[in-house]
Design a protein around this motif. Structure first.
Motif, PDB file in Angstrom:
ATOM      1  N   PRO A  50       0.854  -1.192   0.000  1.00 25.95           N
ATOM      2  CA  PRO A  50       0.000   0.000   0.000  1.00 25.95           C
ATOM      3  C   PRO A  50       0.891   1.243   0.000  1.00 25.95           C
ATOM      4  N   ASP A  51       0.332   2.359  -0.437  1.00 24.02           N
ATOM      5  CA  ASP A  51       1.169   3.532  -0.656  1.00 24.02           C
ATOM      6  C   ASP A  51       1.825   4.072   0.603  1.00 24.02           C
ATOM      7  N   ASN A  52       1.090   4.021   1.723  1.00 26.80           N
ATOM      8  CA  ASN A  52       1.637   4.646   2.924  1.00 26.80           C
ATOM      9  C   ASN A  52       2.615   3.733   3.674  1.00 26.80           C
ATOM     10  N   ALA A  53       2.738   2.518   3.239  1.00 23.99           N
ATOM     11  CA  ALA A  53       3.590   1.585   3.970  1.00 23.99           C
ATOM     12  C   ALA A  53       5.057   1.907   3.675  1.00 23.99           C
ATOM     13  N   SER A  54       5.843   1.984   4.716  1.00 25.74           N
ATOM     14  CA  SER A  54       7.244   2.309   4.509  1.00 25.74           C
ATOM     15  C   SER A  54       8.118   1.185   5.066  1.00 25.74           C
ATOM     16  N   ILE A  55       7.571  -0.004   5.032  1.00 30.44           N
ATOM     17  CA  ILE A  55       8.244  -1.118   5.688  1.00 30.44           C
ATOM     18  C   ILE A  55       9.120  -1.867   4.683  1.00 30.44           C
ATOM     19  N   GLN A  56      10.041  -2.605   5.218  1.00 31.92           N
ATOM     20  CA  GLN A  56      10.846  -3.510   4.398  1.00 31.92           C
ATOM     21  C   GLN A  56       9.908  -4.419   3.608  1.00 31.92           C
ATOM     22  N   PRO A  57      10.185  -4.637   2.344  1.00 29.48           N
ATOM     23  CA  PRO A  57       9.324  -5.564   1.601  1.00 29.48           C
ATOM     24  C   PRO A  57       9.393  -6.979   2.176  1.00 29.48           C
ATOM     25  N   VAL A  58       8.221  -7.536   2.382  1.00 30.84           N
ATOM     26  CA  VAL A  58       8.113  -8.892   2.914  1.00 30.84           C
ATOM     27  C   VAL A  58       7.266  -9.662   1.914  1.00 30.84           C
ATOM     28  N   SER A  59       7.432 -10.967   1.861  1.00 24.71           N
ATOM     29  CA  SER A  59       6.542 -11.740   1.003  1.00 24.71           C
ATOM     30  C   SER A  59       6.315 -13.124   1.607  1.00 24.71           C
ATOM     31  N   TYR A  60       5.577 -13.911   0.838  1.00 29.80           N
ATOM     32  CA  TYR A  60       5.333 -15.279   1.274  1.00 29.80           C
ATOM     33  C   TYR A  60       6.467 -16.166   0.783  1.00 29.80           C
ATOM     34  N   ALA A  61       6.972 -16.968   1.695  1.00 34.95           N
ATOM     35  CA  ALA A  61       8.016 -17.919   1.322  1.00 34.95           C
ATOM     36  C   ALA A  61       7.381 -19.284   1.238  1.00 34.95           C
ATOM     37  N   ASP A  62       7.351 -19.836   0.051  1.00 33.67           N
ATOM     38  CA  ASP A  62       6.849 -21.192  -0.099  1.00 33.67           C
ATOM     39  C   ASP A  62       7.975 -22.105   0.376  1.00 33.67           C
ATOM     40  N   SER A  63       8.045 -22.311   1.685  1.00 30.15           N
ATOM     41  CA  SER A  63       9.241 -22.957   2.242  1.00 30.15           C
ATOM     42  C   SER A  63       8.998 -24.420   2.597  1.00 30.15           C
ATOM     43  N   LYS A  64      10.079 -25.159   2.698  1.00 27.21           N
ATOM     44  CA  LYS A  64      10.018 -26.581   3.043  1.00 27.21           C
ATOM     45  C   LYS A  64      11.040 -26.863   4.132  1.00 27.21           C
ATOM     46  N   SER A  65      10.684 -27.782   5.025  1.00 23.09           N
ATOM     47  CA  SER A  65      11.553 -28.097   6.153  1.00 23.09           C
ATOM     48  C   SER A  65      11.948 -29.561   6.149  1.00 23.09           C
ATOM     49  N   ILE A  66      13.009 -29.851   6.901  1.00 22.87           N
ATOM     50  CA  ILE A  66      13.452 -31.239   7.059  1.00 22.87           C
ATOM     51  C   ILE A  66      12.992 -31.743   8.422  1.00 22.87           C
ATOM     52  N   VAL A  67      12.475 -32.958   8.454  1.00 21.48           N
ATOM     53  CA  VAL A  67      12.096 -33.554   9.741  1.00 21.48           C
ATOM     54  C   VAL A  67      12.702 -34.951   9.860  1.00 21.48           C
ATOM     55  N   ILE A  68      12.836 -35.383  11.113  1.00 20.60           N
ATOM     56  CA  ILE A  68      13.211 -36.773  11.389  1.00 20.60           C
ATOM     57  C   ILE A  68      12.005 -37.419  12.057  1.00 20.60           C
TER      58      ILE A  68
END
Lengths: 269, 431, 325
Positions: free
Chosen positions: B299-317
């Motif tokens: 949004p225009d008034n936002a002055s924050i660091q750009p963030v996004s969605y991370a389609d992330s994967k993890s390792i499990v045991i």
């Protein structure tokens, strides 16, 4: 004039029901840009769509799976259904009335009610991704048992008595005397069961995830839903045509039997 | 006949017994660990190469690679394996959204029980990034491994054609560009070029590639829930809905489906995308086709660091593993710098690792793949999803409101967000 | 049949006498066991053996799931984690779930289009076929073809026919200078499109059923009416319709059950959209079970849906019976 109108209506009706299928089969032989048109004869004949389907889908395997499952289930429904029908119509044993009433009752249980618990049970058995999940739950049918009972009641009892005098067991009476007399009912049960299993998608969709075990309609469904066809019309239609073709061929030869069986199933429900 | 029936029953029973897992080696002192890789051929290749190297160096601990069995979704296959105790020892592609289900089923080993876990994790990423992978009970059961941040992908040639040389970063810049890009090129009276494409199909996970990254960017990285309370019922969600609604209602985003790749065909100038598009574009783009990635719109008034969605994967045991210590050693090996580089090279997916761009180990790679630099910048800031078992359904509810409001304009953004929040909370409250 | 058996068969048939009572027949062994009183002392062991597989199968695959459905309704369970008791939670959720009511509304809307279309077209075509015409077998077979083709084929085919840009329906509209219609993408129209497709798929079966019904009407009824000077419409209203009442009832019940079983069509064509306008009960049940892993809630939906079907069929029967009086 009136005659002409009558035939015109009937012919228009036939075109409405047949043309889409003809168009579908024709579309599978056309290049992609040509599909959006009413003409039937392809201007440029191509088998590209079929190449794509055969490369992407184990469609032959699917056909064999479907055939295997449908045939086993059909054989089982006929054998066990006729046994149950025979016992219910010809034999005396305690609980016969109960079994008969239960059979009538189970026909009224809608599948919606039991499908989820049945699925959880199949998971519990470890049958997911196995032919067992497709075959075993369908191996018997109350409806078919009752059809057999109904038909067997019309066979004269004297035939049974005489066979017994000759030392025939009930098993032999059923399989070697009743069977040859029961062609109509066996045909009906076979067609209904086979068609039901062959066309079913919901249940295979639930229990089979391994492409190698999928039935043909399931393969085609997931192909259409999952975008495996890259949104190419000809390819989707080719998959559908491959699925329809065996049925259309069977229909050309068994048309009368199919119509009568399916109509009679409607009547007796 | 009865015989046939009994045979079938018996056959079924034999099917019930879990297949022998993991440790089937003959030699007493030799350990074999089974590792499930995702089905994607690049990841299988990564797994095979990594395991081969490990196996040469550790003759006593052998890693056996298996591809996760086919299924409707890999999540379901893993859950089914947990229930039947047929899990492998290590699985590398866990969607963080299913961790709660795995925990409820007691399927996974607590990783911060290993004395060097914290050190390994902190060496790879700062606590701001790793905290989101901590389970509600305060422990770590997953090793955050790799990520595909979602960014904006632009056709720079098309933008330049209408006089736009800096890529839009805010909603109003984007909409301003859209008014110029969207037009009828061949003069047949129908628009044939649009600003962007959005795959608006009403399927829950599609919202992870439009609404959710926009929401994260607007909220500065706040996820949808706080514990089991809905937190997305706010101005940010409404802004995202309003922005998308405008895109559709003004026709900047076409409300129809096309055959082929609209972006590659230069029918649209932008789309939401991850790093996986690069190899596709490189292979098929015409010589004069230029593209560039940019951070998620805000949004225009936002002055924050750009963030996004991370389609992330993890390792499990998994808890079925009889040698968790050895498995953990292999997990550490998989996530060393050298193997992170291997992951980049083979799969073009990003390891969740800090300061890759300053590291000389990775310098050569990023020199050869300038487009990947944009993603490397995003990796640490990108957010994953809340780990509740209702996650899919919440996304599905948002999808329905998204469809009603954004696509069909049947509801105001305010009403849609409120309805989605209310219904989500109802579902979270049924226990 | 073996020749010798056939000979015996005809011999026994000849043994039947006119005007025999059932008891007399039974005593002479001419009536099947089902009509004979059951002597308590002797039971056929084969009887138990023959029904045993059926009984076992029914208990396992119908009885147990039926009972287990009532357990599931009170639980939250994704199959893989331990079951969690939620009491009436699922039922409460169902009652305020906008989507299940939406699915019910959609289904009723579907039926309101599907049933009248079905009845009119099927009855009309059956009337035409019931005259002296050539090629009746051909016409009947062509109308019946979609019935035997698997639903997924029909769905894929019609998805193409309804396609916005390339579909034949819109191409035909363009030929006569009408604007395109979003057959599957417009929330007001999508369900109508599905209902029309379902009618096309099933109407052949009902044509055959009506044809059987029409052929069973004795022609002297019409002849008598003609003598009384009845018009064609009067003959239709006063003879055909009442005589076809059982068939109409049958068609009603079958199409209703069809409507409530709608799954593959919305699953493939629309995914239940746009804006849930084609969501069906079974699709919603499937979604809850397989997308969201909520077996308990899915079972609750199944139970609710079964209950609704039961009620609707009951109401229909009542209505048709009062009509008949």
């Amino acid at each position: 004039m009136k005659r002409f109108l009558l035939y015109a209506t009937l012919v228009v009706g036939a075109i409405i029901f047949l043309y889409p299928f003809v168009w579908m089969i024709a579309a599978t032989l056309k290049p992609e840009p040509e599909i959006a048109g009413f003409h039937i004869i392809p201007r440029h004949l191509t088998f590209e769509s079929y190449h794509f389907v055969f490369n992407k889908l184990p469609i032959i395997r699917g056909f064999v799976n479907s055939l295997f499952v449908s045939m086993i289930v059909t054989a089982s429904v006929i054998i066990f259904g006729s046994m149950t029908g025979y016992a219910l119509s010809r034999l005396r044993f305690r609980g016969r009335a109960t079994v008969y009433n239960v059979a009538l009752l189970t026909m009224m249980v809608p599948a919606q009610l039991t499908i989820i618990p049945l699925y959880t049970m199949i998971v519990g058995f470890g049958w997911v991704n196995s032919y067992l999940a497709l075959i075993v739950p369908a191996m018997m049918s109350s409806y078919s048992s009752l059809l057999f009972r109904q038909f067997f009641l019309s066979i004269p009892q004297s035939l049974v008595e005489a066979a017994k005098l000759d030392g025939c067991s009930d098993w032999r009476i059923l399989f070697s005397i009743f069977y040859p007399l029961s062609k109509p009912v066996i045909t009906t049960v076979a067609i209904l069961t086979f068609m039901g299993i062959w066309n079913d998608v919901l249940w295979p969709l639930m229990v089979i995830r391994d492409e190698q075990l999928m039935t043909m309609p399931l393969l085609v469904t997931l192909f259409a839903v999952g975008g495996g066809a890259d949104a190419r019309l000809g390819v989707q239609l080719a998959a559908a045509t491959l699925l329809a073709l065996p049925v259309i061929i069977a229909y050309i030869f068994l048309q009368r039997n199919l119509i009568e069986s399916m109509a009679s199933s409607g009547m007796k429900n | 006949m009865r015989l046939l029936f009994i045979t079938l029953l018996l056959a079924s029973l034999s099917n019930c017994t879990p297949s022998p897992s993991a440790n089937t080696s003959q030699a007493e002192d030799r350990i074999t660990l089974t590792y499930w890789s995702a089905t994607n051929p690049d990841e299988v290749k990564f797994a095979n190469e990594t395991a081969a190297e490990w196996n040469r160096e550790h003759p006593q601990i052998q890693i056996k690679i298996e591809v996760v069995p086919a299924g409707q979704s890999s999540e379901e296959v893993v859950l089914a394996a947990v229930a039947s105790r047929t899990t492998p020892d290590i699985y590398a592609s866990v969607f963080p959204g299913v961790m709660q289900d795995l925990l409820d089923a007691r399927g996974v080993v607590q990783l911060d029980g290993f004395p060097d876990f914290d050190a390994v994790l902190n060496e790879r990423m700062p606590p701001e990034t790793s905290e989101q992978y901590r389970s509600p009970d305060g422990h770590f059961y997953q090793m955050p491994w790799k990520s595909n941040p979602i960014m904006m992908l632009y056709n720079t040639g098309m933008l330049r054609e209408v006089g736009i040389t800096t890529l839009p970063t805010t909603y109003s810049e984007f909409l301003a560009a859209a008014t110029r890009v969207t037009r009828d090129r061949d003069g047949d009276g129908r628009v044939d070029q649009w600003m962007a494409t959005i795959d608006y199909l009403p399927i829950w996970y599609k919202r992870m590639y439009d609404y959710y990254p926009l929401y994260l960017a607007a909220s500065g990285g706040e996820t949808l829930l706080q514990k089991r309370r809905v937190a997305f019922n706010n101005e940010h969600s409404i802004e995202v809905f309003r922005f998308l609604q405008e895109c559709f209602s003004k026709g900047y985003v076409p409300r129809q489906t096309f055959q082929g790749d609209v972006f590659l065909d230069a029918k649209v100038a932008a789309k939401f995308s991850g790093p996986w598009s690069i190899s596709h574009l490189e292979r098929y783009r015409p010589a004069d086709f230029e593209y560039e990635y940019a951070p998620m719109l805000r949004p225009d008034n936002a002055s924050i660091q750009p963030v996004s969605y991370a389609d992330s994967k993890s390792i499990v045991i998994f808890t079925t593993c009889r040698h968790p210590r050895e498995a953990w050693e292999f997990v550490k090996f998989m996530t060393t710098k050298r193997n992170d580089l291997r992951l980049l090279e083979i799969t073009s997916q990003l390891p969740i690792r800090a300061s890759m761009l300053e590291d000389e180990v990775f310098a050569d790679y990023f020199g050869r793949h300038p487009q990947m630099v944009r993603f490397a910048e995003q990796v640490l800031g990108a957010r994953s999803v809340d780990s509740v078992s209702e996650l899919k359904e919440i996304f599905d509810i948002i999808t329905q409101e998204f469809e009603a409001s954004v696509i069909f304009n049947l509801k105001s953004p305010e009403q849609a967000v409120q309805d989605a929040a209310q219904r989500s909370q109802t579902i979270l409250d049924v226990e | 049949m073996q020749p010798s058996e056939a000979k015996r068969f005809s011999m026994w048939n000849r043994g039947e006498r006119k005007g025999e009572s059932r008891r007399e027949k039974a005593e002479r062994g001419l009536l099947p066991a089902a009509f004979r009183p059951l002597p308590s002392q002797s039971a056929d062991r084969a009887g138990y053996l023959m029904v045993l597989p059926y009984v076992i199968h029914t208990v396992i695959f119908i009885g147990y799931p039926l009972a287990f459905a009532f357990v599931l309704i009170f639980h939250r369970w994704n199959i893989y984690s331990p079951m969690k008791w939620v009491g009436l939670g699922n039922i409460k959720l169902l009652l305020i779930d906008p989507l299940i009511w939406r699915a019910l509304g959609n289904t009723i809307f579907f039926l309101l289009i599907h049933i009248p279309l079905q009845l009119i077209i099927a009855l009309g075509l059956a009337q035409l076929l019931n005259q002296k015409i050539r090629g009746r077998t051909f016409f009947r077979a062509s109308y019946f073809l979609p019935v035997v083709i698997s639903g997924i084929v029909v769905t894929i085919l019609w998805q193409q026919l309804y396609a916005y840009e390339t579909g034949l329906v819109n191409l035909a509209l363009r030929e006569i200078n009408l604007p395109r219609v979003g057959w599957l993408t417009d929330p007001r129209i999508a369900m109508v499109s599905i209902a029309v497709m379902a009618t096309w798929k099933n109407v052949g079966l009902y044509v055959v059923l009506f044809l059987v019904g029409l052929q069973a009407i004795p022609s002297h009824l019409y002849e008598a009416a003609e003598l009384d000077g009845a018009s064609s419409w009067q003959k239709f209203r006063l003879i055909t319709v009442p005589m076809l009442n059982p068939t109409i009832m049958l068609v009603l019940v079958l199409s209703t059950i069809n409507g409530f079983s709608l799954f593959i069509e919305p699953y493939v064509m629309t995914g239940g959209g746009p804006v849930s306008s084609t969501l069906s009960g079974i699709l919603y049940l499937y979604k809850q079970a397989f997308f969201f892993g909520k077996m308990g809630y899915a079972a609750t939906i199944g139970f609710f849906w079964a209950l609704i079907i039961f009620m609707v069929v009951l109401i229909q029967r009542r209505v048709v019976e009062t009509e008949a009086v």
